[in-house]
Every structure is written in structure tokens, then in C-alpha cells.
Design a protein around this motif. Structure first.
Motif, PDB file in Angstrom:
ATOM      1  N   GLU A 245       3.446   4.047  -3.701  1.00  0.00           N
ATOM      2  CA  GLU A 245       4.026   2.759  -3.353  1.00  0.00           C
ATOM      3  C   GLU A 245       5.532   2.763  -3.594  1.00  0.00           C
ATOM      4  OE1 GLU A 245       2.788  -0.405  -5.903  1.00  0.00           O
ATOM      5  OE2 GLU A 245       3.399  -1.964  -4.515  1.00  0.00           O
ATOM      6  N   GLY A 246       6.270   2.296  -2.585  1.00  0.00           N
ATOM      7  CA  GLY A 246       7.719   2.178  -2.733  1.00  0.00           C
ATOM      8  C   GLY A 246       8.492   3.427  -2.343  1.00  0.00           C
ATOM      9  N   CYS A 249       8.279   6.954   3.356  1.00  0.00           N
ATOM     10  CA  CYS A 249       7.120   7.527   4.032  1.00  0.00           C
ATOM     11  C   CYS A 249       7.407   8.968   4.410  1.00  0.00           C
ATOM     12  CB  CYS A 249       6.791   6.704   5.275  1.00  0.00           C
ATOM     13  SG  CYS A 249       5.689   7.551   6.412  1.00  0.00           S
ATOM     14  N   ILE A 256      12.865   2.611   1.943  1.00  0.00           N
ATOM     15  CA  ILE A 256      12.202   1.578   1.175  1.00  0.00           C
ATOM     16  C   ILE A 256      12.822   0.210   1.378  1.00  0.00           C
ATOM     17  CG2 ILE A 256      11.402   1.100  -1.153  1.00  0.00           C
ATOM     18  CD1 ILE A 256      12.650   4.013  -1.714  1.00  0.00           C
ATOM     19  N   THR A 259      11.896  -2.888   5.310  1.00  0.00           N
ATOM     20  CA  THR A 259      10.729  -2.821   6.182  1.00  0.00           C
ATOM     21  C   THR A 259       9.902  -1.564   5.986  1.00  0.00           C
ATOM     22  OG1 THR A 259      12.128  -1.832   7.861  1.00  0.00           O
ATOM     23  CG2 THR A 259      11.790  -4.201   7.963  1.00  0.00           C
ATOM     24  N   ARG A 263       3.608   1.136   1.479  1.00  0.00           N
ATOM     25  CA  ARG A 263       3.183  -0.164   0.954  1.00  0.00           C
ATOM     26  C   ARG A 263       1.843  -0.039   0.262  1.00  0.00           C
ATOM     27  NH1 ARG A 263       5.002  -4.346   4.402  1.00  0.00           N
ATOM     28  NH2 ARG A 263       7.268  -4.139   4.599  1.00  0.00           N
ATOM     29  N   ARG A 264       1.627  -0.942  -0.676  1.00  0.00           N
ATOM     30  CA  ARG A 264       0.299  -1.049  -1.285  1.00  0.00           C
ATOM     31  C   ARG A 264      -0.241  -2.446  -1.040  1.00  0.00           C
ATOM     32  NH1 ARG A 264      -2.052  -1.277  -7.292  1.00  0.00           N
ATOM     33  NH2 ARG A 264      -0.113  -2.331  -7.755  1.00  0.00           N
ATOM     34  N   ILE A 265      -1.450  -2.528  -0.517  1.00  0.00           N
ATOM     35  CA  ILE A 265      -2.114  -3.823  -0.343  1.00  0.00           C
ATOM     36  C   ILE A 265      -3.507  -3.743  -0.981  1.00  0.00           C
ATOM     37  CG2 ILE A 265      -0.884  -4.404   1.777  1.00  0.00           C
ATOM     38  CD1 ILE A 265      -3.408  -3.507   3.325  1.00  0.00           C
ATOM     39  N   SER A 271      -7.008  -0.930  -3.934  1.00  0.00           N
ATOM     40  CA  SER A 271      -5.682  -0.627  -3.412  1.00  0.00           C
ATOM     41  C   SER A 271      -5.766   0.233  -2.153  1.00  0.00           C
ATOM     42  CB  SER A 271      -4.854   0.119  -4.459  1.00  0.00           C
ATOM     43  OG  SER A 271      -4.496  -0.749  -5.501  1.00  0.00           O
ATOM     44  N   PHE A 273      -2.952   2.291   0.402  1.00  0.00           N
ATOM     45  CA  PHE A 273      -1.560   2.711   0.565  1.00  0.00           C
ATOM     46  C   PHE A 273      -1.355   3.115   2.016  1.00  0.00           C
ATOM     47  CE2 PHE A 273      -2.799   3.375  -3.777  1.00  0.00           C
ATOM     48  CZ  PHE A 273      -1.697   2.955  -4.523  1.00  0.00           C
ATOM     49  N   CYS A 275       1.810   3.257   5.567  1.00  0.00           N
ATOM     50  CA  CYS A 275       3.133   3.048   6.132  1.00  0.00           C
ATOM     51  C   CYS A 275       3.010   2.098   7.314  1.00  0.00           C
ATOM     52  CB  CYS A 275       3.733   4.381   6.593  1.00  0.00           C
ATOM     53  SG  CYS A 275       5.223   4.170   7.595  1.00  0.00           S
ATOM     54  N   THR A 276       3.724   0.979   7.252  1.00  0.00           N
ATOM     55  CA  THR A 276       3.585  -0.027   8.314  1.00  0.00           C
ATOM     56  C   THR A 276       4.194   0.439   9.633  1.00  0.00           C
ATOM     57  OG1 THR A 276       5.610  -1.056   7.496  1.00  0.00           O
ATOM     58  CG2 THR A 276       3.524  -2.025   6.800  1.00  0.00           C
TER      59      THR A 276
END
Length: 280
Positions: A245-246, A249, A256, A259, A263-265, A271, A273, A275-276
Motif C-alpha cells: 500500500e502506498g 505500482c 503515489i 491518483t 491502494r488498499r481497500i 484487505s 491491494f 492499482c487503480t
DNA sequence: CGGCAAACCTGCGAGC
DNA sequence: TGCTCGCAGGTTTGCC
């Protein structure tokens, strides 16, 4: 600790020590793990010869010469260790011990006790409640992109959730699902049923590649996993997104700032992990 | 049946 | 140093 690659690693470590060997002593040091251990576990195993050690999904299957099978699941923190000679003093959370006719000692250690063991009598393995609804083995010949897409086609849940479901596909867990979706370029939030065609074949390829590479690396050692020899696995160094996270990518190198980055959701309580930018 | 939260249990690292 | 909180590789159960 264990998803398919870790369990496969454990299987490969145990097989040469157990297969063809007689268990001269077996002992449970407590009555239960996640569930009660089989009654008289020690007596039922003592004197048996191990015919084979196999893996199905995240289960170890230790076949015995009377046709029964010892089923073992490592839960989150289960570990098998092998001592070929002069085993050290018992450690905290050592729960089950086997000794072979060659003097090797195999110990099952499990701090959280989410693991479990059971014995299926001859012929009862296929119908065992823990095994009878498990989906296809991803590394077997009868698994391909079509089978995968078929298994996903009625699922409204996110692909992340569907891939964790052992009835859809056997052996994936939280780490490898994140890694596989990253390599396939698929968003973990995408509806499972929408993974078809090219996306399904990319996903299939990613599953096979990631699992094979992880097995070659002896699994992933984050905190608990060891090969039965005591050696660490090293696939964790190849993670693209899990636990990152952070960080930038590693695929598209997006940074970082606002955008980009890993990411971690949370998805169904766990969790994820990803990359959007790269995963759609 | 599908989907989600909670439960099972211990340990570790971060933060105060 | 010590406490509390959040998190951890899995699966089952119970509740909508």
C-alpha cells in the motif's frame, strides 16, 4: 500462512519423509485445534504405513495403508516441521507429533489453532464435508479459461470475493488473489460474471503463472510460513501489490501522489491491494 | 442460494 | 516499559 503454493511446498517437504514409512508413534498434545481432533488420533495412526502424501486445494491428504486418509488443514498459522534426527525440546503451540520408523519426527505447530485434522475412513474421502464442494484445481489438466469463466458466470459478487470462494476455484487465498488480479489487469471490484473472453483467459494465465512461480519459490514467507525443512519461502519478494500500500505500482510505475500507486481497500472484511490505473 | 459480518485464537508492530 | 488497537496467509456460522 498457507495458500495453495505454501501447502504444496509443505506436501513436497513431507512426502519424502513420510511416504512408504511406518508411523511408529503418533500423539496429539491437546484435544482440539479449530475443531476437536479425531478420537484416539495417536492410536489410529500408530503402526500405519503412509502410502502417499497429496494436496487438494489447501488440504494435505496423508494416505494410510488401511485405506484411511489423514486430512490436515493449516488454517492461518499452521506449520509442519521435520526433524530427521535429535528433535529439539517441544515448542509452544506444538500440537501433534509423528515419529517414523527411520527416526524422523514430524511436528504440527499452530499458534492460532485455525487449522484442523480429521481422519476419513477408506472410501469416505470424496464425501468428506470439508472436501466435497471444492472447485477445480487450477494447476490440473481439466482447468482452463472456459472452466473458469463458467464458474464465474452467475456470480454477482466482486471477482476478488469469487476467487476466494473455494467452490469456484481451489486453493487461492487473500495474497494470491490480489497478485493474480494485478497480473491480469483486472479490478478486484469488477463483477465476477463480467470476466469473460479475453479477460477470462488473461485471468487464467495469471493464476497458473503466479501459482507455479510461487511454488518454485517455496511459497511466500511473511511471518509464519516455513518449508518443513525450516527454510523460508521467498515468493514474497515477487509480490506486485500485496502488502505494498502506498508504493508506486510496479506495473505502470504510477506514483503515489494523488491518483496512482498501490491502494488498499476492504472487501468482505479482508484487505485487497491493487492499482487503480492498471486494473480495470 | 448469494452475500456479508462475526466468530474462532494468538502474536506482532505501531502509536501513545 | 506497558497498554491498546489494528492487523494477519482461512473457514464456518448465522443472519438478512
Amino acid at each position: 500462512m498457507p495458500e495453495l503454493p505454501e501447502v504444496e511446498t509443505v506436501k513436497r517437504g513431507l512426502a519424502p519423509v513420510l511416504e512408504g514409512r511406518r508411523i511408529v508413534q503418533a500423539e496429539a498434545l491437546r484435544p482440539d485445534l479449530r475443531f476437536p481432533l479425531p478420537n484416539r488420533l495417536g492410536q489410529r495412526l500408530t503402526g500405519r504405513v503412509v502410502s502417499h502424501v497429496k494436496r487438494r486445494a489447501k488440504f494435505l491428504l496423508i494416505g494410510l495403508d488401511d485405506g484411511a486418509t489423514l486430512i490436515s488443514h493449516l488454517g492461518m498459522s499452521g506449520r509442519f516441521r521435520i526433524f530427521k534426527k535429535a528433535p529439539p525440546a517441544l515448542e509452544k503451540h506444538d500440537h501433534v507429533i509423528f515419529r517414523t520408523d527411520q527416526g524422523a519426527e514430524v511436528r504440527y505447530n499452530d499458534p492460532r489453532r485455525f487449522g484442523f485434522m480429521d481422519i476419513a475412513d477408506a472410501g469416505a474421502l470424496i464425501n468428506h464435508p470439508m472436501l466435497n464442494s471444492i472447485g477445480p484445481e487450477p494447476l490440473s489438466d481439466n482447468f482452463d479459461a472456459k472452466v473458469l469463466a463458467q464458474a464465474l458466470k452467475d456470480r454477482q459478487a466482486p471477482i476478488k470475493t469469487a476467487l476466494l470462494d473455494q467452490s469456484v476455484i481451489a486453493g487461492l487465498g487473500n495474497i494470491y488473489v490480489s497478485e493474480v488480479l494485478f497480473r491480469a489487469g483486472i479490478s478486484p471490484k469488477r463483477k465476477a460474471a463480467s470476466v469473460i473472453g479475453l479477460r477470462a483467459s488473461k485471468l487464467y494465465n495469471a493464476i497458473v503463472d503466479v501459482l507455479n512461480q510461487a511454488i518454485s519459490a517455496g511459497g511466500s514467507s511473511i511471518s509464519d510460513h516455513r518449508q518443513p525443512s525450516g527454510e523460508l519461502g521467498y515468493f514474497q519478494h515477487s509480490f506486485g501489490v500485496y502488502g505494498r500500500e502506498g508504493e508506486a505500482c510496479p506495473g505502470c510505475n504510477c506514483n503515489i501522489s494523488k491518483t496512482g500507486g498501490v491502494r488498499r481497500i476492504q472487501q468482505s472484511g479482508r484487505s485487497t491491494f491493487y492499482c487503480t490505473k492498471q486494473q480495470r
